[in-house]
Motif scaffolding. Structure first.
Motif, PDB file in Angstrom:
ATOM      1  N   GLU A 584       0.834  -1.204   0.000  1.00  9.33           N
ATOM      2  CA  GLU A 584       0.000   0.000   0.000  1.00  9.33           C
ATOM      3  C   GLU A 584       0.869   1.253   0.000  1.00  9.33           C
ATOM      4  N   ALA A 585       1.951   1.228   0.755  1.00  6.99           N
ATOM      5  CA  ALA A 585       2.867   2.368   0.809  1.00  6.99           C
ATOM      6  C   ALA A 585       3.525   2.591  -0.544  1.00  6.99           C
ATOM      7  N   ASP A 586       3.957   1.489  -1.184  1.00  2.00           N
ATOM      8  CA  ASP A 586       4.602   1.624  -2.489  1.00  2.00           C
ATOM      9  C   ASP A 586       3.627   2.171  -3.527  1.00  2.00           C
ATOM     10  N   ARG A 587       2.358   1.718  -3.446  1.00  2.58           N
ATOM     11  CA  ARG A 587       1.369   2.212  -4.394  1.00  2.58           C
ATOM     12  C   ARG A 587       1.141   3.706  -4.230  1.00  2.58           C
ATOM     13  N   TYR A 588       1.069   4.145  -2.987  1.00  2.00           N
ATOM     14  CA  TYR A 588       0.874   5.589  -2.741  1.00  2.00           C
ATOM     15  C   TYR A 588       2.081   6.384  -3.242  1.00  2.00           C
ATOM     16  N   ARG A 589       3.258   5.884  -2.944  1.00  2.00           N
ATOM     17  CA  ARG A 589       4.465   6.615  -3.366  1.00  2.00           C
ATOM     18  C   ARG A 589       4.564   6.697  -4.889  1.00  2.00           C
ATOM     19  N   THR A 590       4.114   5.667  -5.575  1.00  2.00           N
ATOM     20  CA  THR A 590       4.130   5.685  -7.041  1.00  2.00           C
ATOM     21  C   THR A 590       3.106   6.683  -7.594  1.00  2.00           C
ATOM     22  N   GLU A 591       1.893   6.647  -7.011  1.00  2.00           N
ATOM     23  CA  GLU A 591       0.826   7.524  -7.488  1.00  2.00           C
ATOM     24  C   GLU A 591       1.121   8.995  -7.200  1.00  2.00           C
ATOM     25  N   HIS A 592       1.868   9.259  -6.149  1.00  2.00           N
ATOM     26  CA  HIS A 592       2.127  10.650  -5.736  1.00  2.00           C
ATOM     27  C   HIS A 592       3.626  10.961  -5.771  1.00  2.00           C
ATOM     28  N   LYS A 593       4.281  10.368  -6.786  1.00  2.00           N
ATOM     29  CA  LYS A 593       5.731  10.515  -6.884  1.00  2.00           C
ATOM     30  C   LYS A 593       6.169  11.960  -7.096  1.00  2.00           C
ATOM     31  N   PHE A 594       5.340  12.722  -7.817  1.00  2.00           N
ATOM     32  CA  PHE A 594       5.677  14.127  -8.097  1.00  2.00           C
ATOM     33  C   PHE A 594       4.483  15.018  -7.730  1.00  2.00           C
ATOM     34  N   ASP A 595       3.987  14.846  -6.522  1.00  2.00           N
ATOM     35  CA  ASP A 595       2.769  15.541  -6.093  1.00  2.00           C
ATOM     36  C   ASP A 595       3.110  16.586  -5.033  1.00  2.00           C
ATOM     37  N   ILE A 596       2.836  17.848  -5.355  1.00  2.00           N
ATOM     38  CA  ILE A 596       3.106  18.917  -4.403  1.00  2.00           C
ATOM     39  C   ILE A 596       2.019  19.012  -3.333  1.00  2.00           C
ATOM     40  N   ALA A 597       0.863  18.393  -3.579  1.00  2.00           N
ATOM     41  CA  ALA A 597      -0.282  18.520  -2.675  1.00  2.00           C
ATOM     42  C   ALA A 597      -0.816  17.142  -2.329  1.00  2.00           C
ATOM     43  N   GLY A 598       0.027  16.305  -1.704  1.00  2.00           N
ATOM     44  CA  GLY A 598      -0.386  14.946  -1.347  1.00  2.00           C
ATOM     45  C   GLY A 598      -1.558  14.927  -0.384  1.00  2.00           C
ATOM     46  N   PRO A 599      -2.459  13.963  -0.512  1.00  2.00           N
ATOM     47  CA  PRO A 599      -3.661  13.925   0.319  1.00  2.00           C
ATOM     48  C   PRO A 599      -3.394  13.632   1.795  1.00  2.00           C
ATOM     49  N   LEU A 600      -2.209  13.170   2.151  1.00  2.00           N
ATOM     50  CA  LEU A 600      -1.912  12.882   3.547  1.00  2.00           C
ATOM     51  C   LEU A 600      -1.416  14.107   4.314  1.00  2.00           C
ATOM     52  N   LEU A 601      -1.314  15.244   3.633  1.00  2.00           N
ATOM     53  CA  LEU A 601      -0.836  16.465   4.290  1.00  2.00           C
ATOM     54  C   LEU A 601      -2.010  17.353   4.664  1.00  2.00           C
TER      55      LEU A 601
END
Length: 955
Positions: A584-601
């Motif tokens: 699950e962690a790897d999937r999130y990191r892949t989907e948000h690899k270049f995301d300035i506004a990640g949903p966990l922030l």
């Protein structure tokens, strides 16, 4: 044709012209007052008087003759009459613009008769030109000249279409000319004559020429060739007749050539040439490519062939091409001052007719002929004694040949060293003298020239460096910007970036600009849609707030920049997954690899990261704009966001990669900031010249003070090159500065902040070491699987994406520049790093112990000197190094970062001098310190606000 009366009508009967040259005469109009025409006169002796046609000036201290405004212009600017008319017409916007309502033919229609075939064309000709029609052809043109080139005035031209005859009649404001063109060897079934129709005053320039009958004009045809052949035959017939009168019976007449002929650039140029008594040739368009066979035939009839090209960009290019294709052609270059005048339509003058109009005297043209040269740079001479041809280099022709090929020396006020350059299509490359010699040697090989000429190149002193140093010196305009825009240069085009977008320009650079080859971005580009949208807002307190929406894009550089702005990456990518599954962690990191506004922030964390990104975009745009404004004289200052311990050098965050990317867009000089004594070197700017765009001081030492660069940032700079004289570069032309460092600035005072545009880099890219707690090492290459912006790993599409991103950064900056906005990054961690730097590790350890939350030194008065002695004793430091001033500065830093301390020396406890002074236990007045905790509310028991004393040491 603009007349003097037209100019007077636009200048209050010439009064504006008089006052332009003699502003001191303003109070002498329509009265008897006199003024001084010359400042050194003892007495005023000139007066202004209104005559029938205009105002005039009579100077009784000179000729006492009334001078018209045009006379005055001629006298004061040393111009001839026609030149003065042109100069004044341009100055006062007097034009004779073609107008559709005026410059139009008289068109009539009637039914076609039975014998008038569909599609046929017929015309009626006048017997002679009128004087006005001759002036349209040229200022010196007479009837005999138009007759010589078989020009006629068409009374009317008719054609049959849809069984209707449409007839176009000449009018005084719309003459129609026709030239009878003879074909020497017509194709079978084709006529031997066709007519070229010329409508010189047609407002639509593309419709000024046509031909009849349709299809009769050959594809290859040189106007004037038939007339040249006829002149050649007549010349030899006359010469032979004269020869027969005196020759002996057995003597044979040898045909002679005419002295010269001239290639002109159009109908009216050729008429002006003919009016000077010469034989013109001209082509039907600028794109006509004359063949070697045609040139060879021309040389059958003339000894020398001249070319007179226009001096606009197209004419110059075509003139050079012809001169280099046929080395024996002599090119007559019109003087450059011609472009400083405008014609009656307000356009820059450029052609031979313009020259003759301003300089109609025969001797003026003869002067031009004296300067005409061929591109053939060697002379040959047959020796009867040796029975062989000898060769020698003609130095003037050699230098002319080299300039035709783009070789010059560059004018440089700041250096005594000769700078050789090569120009091709406005792109400039600096070369050496031996490169010119190599070019000459290769030219002789490519043209299959005799070995004797090749040896000349190698052996002659005329090709030595001492001779080549006398090549034509040229001044070039390398300006790549406007106050509101910036040019980017590519091999086949350039972009002009403004706040409104990207405008593509094809081919030659606009406004005669030149560009260094090193500033040409060597990639094919096309304009892409926006990659981001930034909104500027204001909060309730009127402060600027920014939000960025990242669009769909493929720019690797933009993605890299996003990750360098993710200051909460560990929370999002590591801490949030400590108790969760790896997949699950790897999937999130892949989907948000270049995301300035990640949903966990949180919203605040996202806003902080976005501001970091917007700041970088703004800073990139600022640096790409070569224009320097005194109100925005900043240097970029890039540093790490992570707070480390004293002297801890984090680094590896990707700062230098951003700054080194600027070298693809501008001429950059890099200096090593690791040397704290960098500025002690008197030749530190040895590599800098007036063409340098950017100076990068990379990886600055913590003790390298930016204050040493303040003058260079906000004003010009003095360069002291080795083995050359020093020179000064004005602020407008001096380079911008950028600094990268793993440390915080030593000062955050107003003077520093006014000069620096900060950039903060997260530690998303980092190096794992035994001294830190990183889980792995992450580099830029790890994110992309390749190196960015390299010749081996980057495709043309990759480059196009990144170049568009840089251009869009510039567009955003330009949209903010007019608003006076300076986008700084979030500085909280940087300020904390500054305070930790001020304290140092030893002081921080002592302060947390001395002012422990559970201790007795908070919320009470302490003698500052006693606290200072306690620290010196604890840290075992020298008082010469740890002065009281440094101690106080460190104490302020501790107050700012300590979570349980609210403030030091509350304002309500200070005296009128803003100092906290109290008597100690011995009754002696001392400087005190008071650290109030966050939960403490001051009461009367804590201090006596009435007790004041201005004594003691400043603190």
């Amino acid at each position: 044709m603009i007349k003097a009366t037209d100019i007077y009508a636009a200048t209050h009967d010439g009064l504006d012209i008089i006052l332009y040259y003699y502003p001191q005469a303003e109070g002498c109009v329509d009265n008897k007052k006199k003024f001084k025409r010359r400042p050194d006169e003892d007495d005023a002796s000139a007066c202004i008087k209104r005559f029938q046609d205009c105002y005039k000036v009579t100077d009784f201290g000179d000729t006492a003759t009334a001078m018209s405004p045009i006379d005055i212009c001629m006298t004061e600017e040393n111009l001839r009459f026609n030149e003065a008319i042109a100069r004044l017409a341009a100055r006062y916007n007097v034009t004779d613009e073609l107008k559709r309502s005026v410059n139009k033919p008289d068109i009539r229609k009637r039914p076609a008769t039975a014998d008038e075939k569909e599609g046929s064309r017929f015309f009626e000709l006048e017997e002679r030109f009128t004087p006005d029609q001759l002036k349209i052809m040229g200022p010196r043109v007479k009837q005999e000249h138009v007759d010589a080139l078989h020009w006629h005035v068409a009374r009317s031209i008719s054609y049959v279409k849809n069984r209707e005859v449409i007839t176009k009649y000449s009018t005084p404001t719309y003459p129609i000319f026709m030239r009878e063109c003879t074909i020497d060897k017509p194709e079978p079934g084709k006529p031997s004559v066709f007519y070229k129709i010329y409508e010189p005053l047609n407002p639509d320039k593309q419709w000024r020429f046509s031909y009849t009958p349709e299809g009769a004009k050959p594809k290859q045809y040189i106007n004037g060739m038939a007339e040249l052949r006829a002149a050649y035959r007549k010349f030899n017939a006359d010469e032979e007749a004269e020869f027969r009168r005196t020759a002996k019976e057995d003597e044979v007449y040898k045909e002679k050539k005419l002295p010269e002929a001239f290639i002109c650039s159009g109908e009216r140029d050729s008429m002006c040439l003919r009016s000077l008594g010469y034989h013109p040739l001209w082509f039907n368009s600028e794109t006509y490519r004359v063949t070697a066979e045609e040139i060879k035939e021309i040389y059958k009839y003339v000894e020398r062939l001249y070319n007179i090209p226009d001096i606009d960009s197209t004419g110059i290019r075509k003139g050079r091409e012809l001169a280099l294709r046929f080395l024996d052609i002599h090119t007559v270059w019109l003087p450059s001052w011609l472009t400083g005048y405008r014609d009656q339509r307000g356009k820059h003058r450029k052609d031979f007719r313009d020259f003759v109009e301003l300089r109609p005297d025969y001797r003026d043209f003869q002067n031009l002929l004296q300067l005409a040269m061929p591109a053939r740079f060697w002379d040959s001479q047959w020796s009867e004694r040796s029975k062989k041809t000898t060769y020698s280099i003609n130095t003037a022709h050699l230098h002319y040949f080299l300039t035709l090929n783009g070789f010059y020396t560059l004018h440089d006020d700041n250096s005594d060293t000769v700078r050789y350059i090569h120009i091709r299509d406005s792109i400039v490359r600096q070369i050496k003298a031996k490169d010119i010699t190599s070019f000459l040697r290769q030219f002789t090989v490519d043209r299959f020239l005799p070995v004797d000429i090749r040896n000349l190149i190698l052996d002659s002193p005329r090709t030595s460096e001492s001779s080549l140093s006398l090549l034509d010196e040229i001044r070039l305009d390398f300006t790549s910007y406007t106050p509101t825009g910036q040019y980017f240069f590519f091999p086949d085009c350039c972009w002009l970036v403004t706040k409104d977008g990207i405008e593509r320009h094809e081919g030659m650079l606009p406004d005669g600009r030149s560009v260094w080859e090193s500033n040409v971005i060597g990639h094919k580009v096309k304009v892409l849609p926006p990659m981001f949208e930034i909104k500027r807002m204001q909060d309730a307190e009127g402060c600027d707030r920014f939000d960025i929406d990242v669009k769909e894009h493929q720019s690797c550089f933009f993605r890299y920049l996003i990750n360098t702005s993710r200051i909460y990456w560990r929370k999002e990518l590591e801490y949030a997954w400590e108790d969760k599954g790896a997949d699950e962690a790897d999937r999130y990191r892949t989907e948000h690899k270049f995301d300035i506004a990640g949903p966990l922030l949180t919203a605040d964390e996202v806003a902080e990261q976005k501001l970091n990104l917007v700041n970088k975009i703004y800073a990139i745009g600022y640096n790409l704009h070569r224009y320097k404004s005194p109100s925005r004289a900043w240097a970029l200052f890039a540093m790490d966001n992570k707070i480390g311990e004293e002297d801890q050098c984090n680094g590896r965050s990707g700062k230098s990669f951003l700054f080194k990317a600027f070298r693809f867009f501008m001429r950059t000089v890099s200096l090593s900031g690791r040397n704290p004594k960098l500025m002690d070197n008197p030749h530190v700017y040895d590599q800098v010249d007036q063409h340098t765009d950017f100076i990068l001081v990379d990886d600055c030492d913590r003790y390298l003070s930016t204050s040493l660069f303040y003058d260079n940032i906000t004003s010009g700079m003095t360069v002291n090159p080795k083995n050359n004289r020093s020179f000064f570069i004005e602020f407008e032309d001096s380079p911008k500065f950028g600094f990268t460092t793993n440390f915080v600035p030593r000062d955050f005072d107003a003077s520093t902040n006014a000069r620096l545009l900060y950039m903060v880099f997260s530690d998303y890219y980092h190096e794992k070491t035994p001294e830190n707690d990183y889980l792995e090492t992450r580099t830029i290459r790890d994110d992309f699987g390749r190196n960015l912006m390299t010749a081996t790993d980057y495709t043309d599409d990759d480059w196009n994406q990144d170049i568009n991103f840089f251009a869009q950064c510039l567009q955003f900056y330009l949209s903010m520049a007019g608003c006076g906005v300076k986008v700084q990054p979030p500085m909280d961690n940087i300020i904390k790093r500054k305070y930790k730097s001020d304290m140092g590790g030893s002081f921080e350890d002592w302060a947390y112990g001395y002012f422990a939350q559970e201790g007795d030194n908070l919320n009470r008065l302490i003698v500052r000197k006693e606290a200072y002695e306690a620290f010196v004793d604890f840290a075992k430091v020298s008082k010469a190094y740890w002065t009281m001033q440094r101690f106080t500065k460190a104490l302020k830093g501790f107050t700012e970062i300590c979570p349980y301390v609210a403030e030091m020396n509350p304002a309500s406890m200070q005296n009128a001098s803003e100092r906290l002074m109290r008597k100690d236990k011995d009754g002696k007045t001392q400087d005190m310190i008071y650290l109030r905790t966050t939960d403490k509310v001051l009461t009367a028991d804590d201090f006596n606000p009435k007790e004041e004393d201005d004594g003691g040491v400043s603190f």
